[in-house]
Design a protein around this motif. Sequence first.
Motif, short mmCIF file in Angstrom:
data_model
loop_
_atom_site.label_atom_id
_atom_site.label_comp_id
_atom_site.label_asym_id
_atom_site.label_seq_id
_atom_site.Cartn_x
_atom_site.Cartn_y
_atom_site.Cartn_z
N UNK A 28 0.72 -1.17 -0.09
CA UNK A 28 0.06 -0.18 0.09
C UNK A 28 0.79 1.13 0.09
N UNK A 29 0.59 2.14 -0.85
CA UNK A 29 1.44 3.51 -0.96
C UNK A 29 0.51 4.64 -1.48
N UNK A 42 -2.45 0.37 -4.45
CA UNK A 42 -2.02 -1.03 -4.13
C UNK A 42 -1.31 -1.42 -5.38
N UNK A 43 0.09 -2.00 -4.97
CA UNK A 43 0.64 -2.90 -5.96
C UNK A 43 0.63 -4.23 -5.17
N UNK A 56 11.27 -0.13 -3.07
CA UNK A 56 11.30 0.90 -4.06
C UNK A 56 10.33 2.15 -3.63
N UNK A 57 9.12 1.94 -2.98
CA UNK A 57 8.42 2.78 -2.47
C UNK A 57 8.82 3.60 -1.22
N UNK A 58 9.28 2.77 -0.24
CA UNK A 58 9.97 3.19 0.91
C UNK A 58 11.00 4.27 0.65
N UNK A 61 9.56 7.59 -0.04
CA UNK A 61 8.67 8.18 1.02
C UNK A 61 7.17 7.99 0.79
N UNK A 62 6.93 6.78 -0.18
CA UNK A 62 5.46 6.42 -0.54
C UNK A 62 4.75 5.24 0.23
N UNK A 63 5.59 4.31 0.77
CA UNK A 63 5.09 3.41 1.36
C UNK A 63 4.18 3.63 2.56
N UNK A 64 3.32 2.89 2.96
CA UNK A 64 2.18 3.14 3.90
C UNK A 64 2.21 1.71 4.60
#
Length: 77
Positions: A28-29, A42-43, A56-58, A61-64
């Motif tokens: 989730x991002x 959602x990926x 990649x998302x973390x 700064x997008x990772x939730x």
Amino acid sequence: MTAPVPDAVDELVCSARGCRADATWGVLWNNPRLHTAERRKVWLACDEHREHLRQYLEVRGFLQDVVPVADLERAAP
């Protein structure tokens, strides 16, 4: 404020480029420049690509969150 809700998912196939494996995880991002605070994109990820997509998302700064696909809402057919 509304609690974050992940987007509904259709086909449970890994989102990693070229992968067609069954997804077992929802990554989730949210990009705050594009999405409201409660939106969760959602990926989908197989076990092999979960960590790569998470990282990649973390880094951006997008990772939730990362959740099992069983916890995700399915899109209506």
